[in-house]
Write a protein that holds these residues in place. Structure first.
Motif, PDB file in Angstrom:
ATOM      1  N   ILE A   1      89.387 -82.947 139.040  1.00  0.00           N
ATOM      2  CA  ILE A   1      90.532 -83.316 139.867  1.00  0.00           C
ATOM      3  C   ILE A   1      90.912 -82.072 140.657  1.00  0.00           C
ATOM      4  CG2 ILE A   1      92.939 -84.083 139.917  1.00  0.00           C
ATOM      5  CD1 ILE A   1      91.257 -86.238 138.747  1.00  0.00           C
ATOM      6  N   GLY A   2      90.906 -82.176 141.976  1.00  0.00           N
ATOM      7  CA  GLY A   2      91.353 -81.088 142.831  1.00  0.00           C
ATOM      8  C   GLY A   2      92.786 -81.327 143.248  1.00  0.00           C
ATOM      9  N   GLU A   3      93.647 -80.328 143.048  1.00  0.00           N
ATOM     10  CA  GLU A   3      95.043 -80.415 143.465  1.00  0.00           C
ATOM     11  C   GLU A   3      95.320 -79.295 144.458  1.00  0.00           C
ATOM     12  OE1 GLU A   3      97.292 -82.133 139.543  1.00  0.00           O
ATOM     13  OE2 GLU A   3      97.230 -79.953 139.808  1.00  0.00           O
ATOM     14  N   THR A   4      96.110 -79.595 145.492  1.00  0.00           N
ATOM     15  CA  THR A   4      96.431 -78.584 146.487  1.00  0.00           C
ATOM     16  C   THR A   4      97.875 -78.712 146.944  1.00  0.00           C
ATOM     17  OG1 THR A   4      95.689 -77.524 148.530  1.00  0.00           O
ATOM     18  CG2 THR A   4      95.635 -79.934 148.488  1.00  0.00           C
ATOM     19  N   TRP A   5      98.425 -77.581 147.372  1.00  0.00           N
ATOM     20  CA  TRP A   5      99.769 -77.514 147.931  1.00  0.00           C
ATOM     21  C   TRP A   5      99.893 -76.223 148.720  1.00  0.00           C
ATOM     22  CZ3 TRP A   5      98.356 -76.581 142.984  1.00  0.00           C
ATOM     23  CH2 TRP A   5      98.681 -75.341 142.440  1.00  0.00           C
ATOM     24  N   ILE A   6     100.925 -76.178 149.568  1.00  0.00           N
ATOM     25  CA  ILE A   6     101.227 -74.962 150.328  1.00  0.00           C
ATOM     26  C   ILE A   6     102.074 -74.067 149.432  1.00  0.00           C
ATOM     27  CG2 ILE A   6     102.393 -74.007 152.362  1.00  0.00           C
ATOM     28  CD1 ILE A   6      99.848 -75.609 152.993  1.00  0.00           C
ATOM     29  N   ASP A   7     101.696 -72.804 149.377  1.00  0.00           N
ATOM     30  CA  ASP A   7     102.344 -71.842 148.494  1.00  0.00           C
ATOM     31  C   ASP A   7     103.171 -70.860 149.312  1.00  0.00           C
ATOM     32  OD1 ASP A   7     102.904 -70.703 146.022  1.00  0.00           O
ATOM     33  OD2 ASP A   7     101.193 -69.347 146.112  1.00  0.00           O
TER      34      ASP A   7
ATOM     35  N   LYS B   1     103.684 -67.226 157.331  1.00  0.00           N
ATOM     36  CA  LYS B   1     103.849 -65.876 157.876  1.00  0.00           C
ATOM     37  C   LYS B   1     103.218 -65.860 159.258  1.00  0.00           C
ATOM     38  CE  LYS B   1     103.401 -64.179 153.203  1.00  0.00           C
ATOM     39  NZ  LYS B   1     102.666 -65.183 152.474  1.00  0.00           N
ATOM     40  N   GLY B   2     104.043 -65.984 160.277  1.00  0.00           N
ATOM     41  CA  GLY B   2     103.515 -66.047 161.638  1.00  0.00           C
ATOM     42  C   GLY B   2     102.696 -67.300 161.838  1.00  0.00           C
ATOM     43  N   ALA B   3     101.429 -67.120 162.208  1.00  0.00           N
ATOM     44  CA  ALA B   3     100.529 -68.256 162.431  1.00  0.00           C
ATOM     45  C   ALA B   3      99.786 -68.661 161.168  1.00  0.00           C
ATOM     46  CB  ALA B   3      99.533 -67.905 163.533  1.00  0.00           C
ATOM     47  N   LYS B   4     100.061 -67.974 160.047  1.00  0.00           N
ATOM     48  CA  LYS B   4      99.286 -68.208 158.828  1.00  0.00           C
ATOM     49  C   LYS B   4     100.119 -68.854 157.724  1.00  0.00           C
ATOM     50  CE  LYS B   4      96.272 -64.279 159.705  1.00  0.00           C
ATOM     51  NZ  LYS B   4      95.885 -62.951 159.216  1.00  0.00           N
ATOM     52  N   SER B   5      99.400 -69.593 156.877  1.00  0.00           N
ATOM     53  CA  SER B   5     100.012 -70.240 155.735  1.00  0.00           C
ATOM     54  C   SER B   5      99.019 -70.221 154.579  1.00  0.00           C
ATOM     55  CB  SER B   5     100.380 -71.683 156.092  1.00  0.00           C
ATOM     56  OG  SER B   5     100.986 -72.333 155.009  1.00  0.00           O
ATOM     57  N   ASP B   6      99.527 -69.949 153.377  1.00  0.00           N
ATOM     58  CA  ASP B   6      98.672 -69.923 152.192  1.00  0.00           C
ATOM     59  C   ASP B   6      98.687 -71.271 151.488  1.00  0.00           C
ATOM     60  OD1 ASP B   6      97.925 -67.296 152.538  1.00  0.00           O
ATOM     61  OD2 ASP B   6      99.414 -66.500 151.141  1.00  0.00           O
ATOM     62  N   ARG B   7      97.519 -71.678 151.076  1.00  0.00           N
ATOM     63  CA  ARG B   7      97.327 -72.932 150.351  1.00  0.00           C
ATOM     64  C   ARG B   7      96.737 -72.599 148.993  1.00  0.00           C
ATOM     65  NH1 ARG B   7      96.660 -78.290 151.119  1.00  0.00           N
ATOM     66  NH2 ARG B   7      97.177 -78.160 153.315  1.00  0.00           N
ATOM     67  N   ARG B   8      97.244 -73.262 147.959  1.00  0.00           N
ATOM     68  CA  ARG B   8      96.693 -73.124 146.615  1.00  0.00           C
ATOM     69  C   ARG B   8      95.847 -74.353 146.314  1.00  0.00           C
ATOM     70  NH1 ARG B   8      97.484 -69.472 142.565  1.00  0.00           N
ATOM     71  NH2 ARG B   8      96.185 -71.135 141.864  1.00  0.00           N
ATOM     72  N   VAL B   9      94.779 -74.132 145.559  1.00  0.00           N
ATOM     73  CA  VAL B   9      93.903 -75.217 145.116  1.00  0.00           C
ATOM     74  C   VAL B   9      93.509 -74.949 143.672  1.00  0.00           C
ATOM     75  CG1 VAL B   9      91.717 -76.424 145.470  1.00  0.00           C
ATOM     76  CG2 VAL B   9      92.968 -75.540 147.452  1.00  0.00           C
ATOM     77  N   ASP B  10      93.676 -75.952 142.826  1.00  0.00           N
ATOM     78  CA  ASP B  10      93.204 -75.889 141.439  1.00  0.00           C
ATOM     79  C   ASP B  10      92.281 -77.069 141.195  1.00  0.00           C
ATOM     80  OD1 ASP B  10      94.747 -73.650 140.795  1.00  0.00           O
ATOM     81  OD2 ASP B  10      96.382 -74.841 139.928  1.00  0.00           O
ATOM     82  N   PHE B  11      91.162 -76.801 140.550  1.00  0.00           N
ATOM     83  CA  PHE B  11      90.261 -77.861 140.108  1.00  0.00           C
ATOM     84  C   PHE B  11      90.308 -77.895 138.585  1.00  0.00           C
ATOM     85  CE2 PHE B  11      88.455 -76.808 144.268  1.00  0.00           C
ATOM     86  CZ  PHE B  11      88.266 -78.071 144.811  1.00  0.00           C
TER      87      PHE B  11
END
Length: 133
Positions: free
Chosen positions: A73-79, A83-93
């Motif tokens: 099961i892959g889960e993802t969300w924005i963490d 920051k400016g034009a960038k965004s961090d995404r987390r993913v757990d399998f």
């Protein structure tokens, strides 16, 4: 804000490397597939029409693996805040036992669809993708 977005991935024979488990390149593809599906499912229509994302960094921790026929099961969300034009995404399998076997932090940059230039990520664009705390 929302719960993490989730999809199930099943390892096929072509995903398996010489070590007998899912190749690292496949995990990267699954990360991208999951992020894209999340965007397609949750983005506001006006954002989907005006912007797109490109990955600029993957940081992946491999804590386990699966063999052909096994699923995760892959889960993802924005963490965090953009920051400016960038965004961090987390993913757990998670494997069938619920253990996280692959964890990633990926950084994506937002581009304007018309001119393909970086643009600042506004909080209202990422708010529907962020994990409830």
């Amino acid at each position: 804000m929302s719960e993490p977005f989730a999809l199930t991935f099943t390892a096929r024979s072509e995903h398996i490397d010489e070590l007998g488990h899912v190749n690292n390149a496949v995990w990267v593809q699954w990360i991208q597939d999951l992020a894209t599906a999340h965007w397609d499912a949750v983005a506001r229509p006006e954002d989907h029409a005006k912007v797109f994302w490109v990955v600029v960094r993957h940081e992946i921790d491999y804590r386990g693996n699966i063999a052909a026929g096994d699923s995760v099961i892959g889960e993802t969300w924005i963490d965090g805040a953009p920051k400016g034009a960038k965004s961090d995404r987390r993913v757990d399998f998670r494997n069938q036992a619920g253990k996280i076997i692959v964890a990633a932090r990926t950084t994506w940059a937002m581009l304007d669809k018309d001119n393909q230039r970086l643009i600042r990520v506004r909080p209202e664009i990422v708010a529907p993708f962020q994990k409830d705390l």
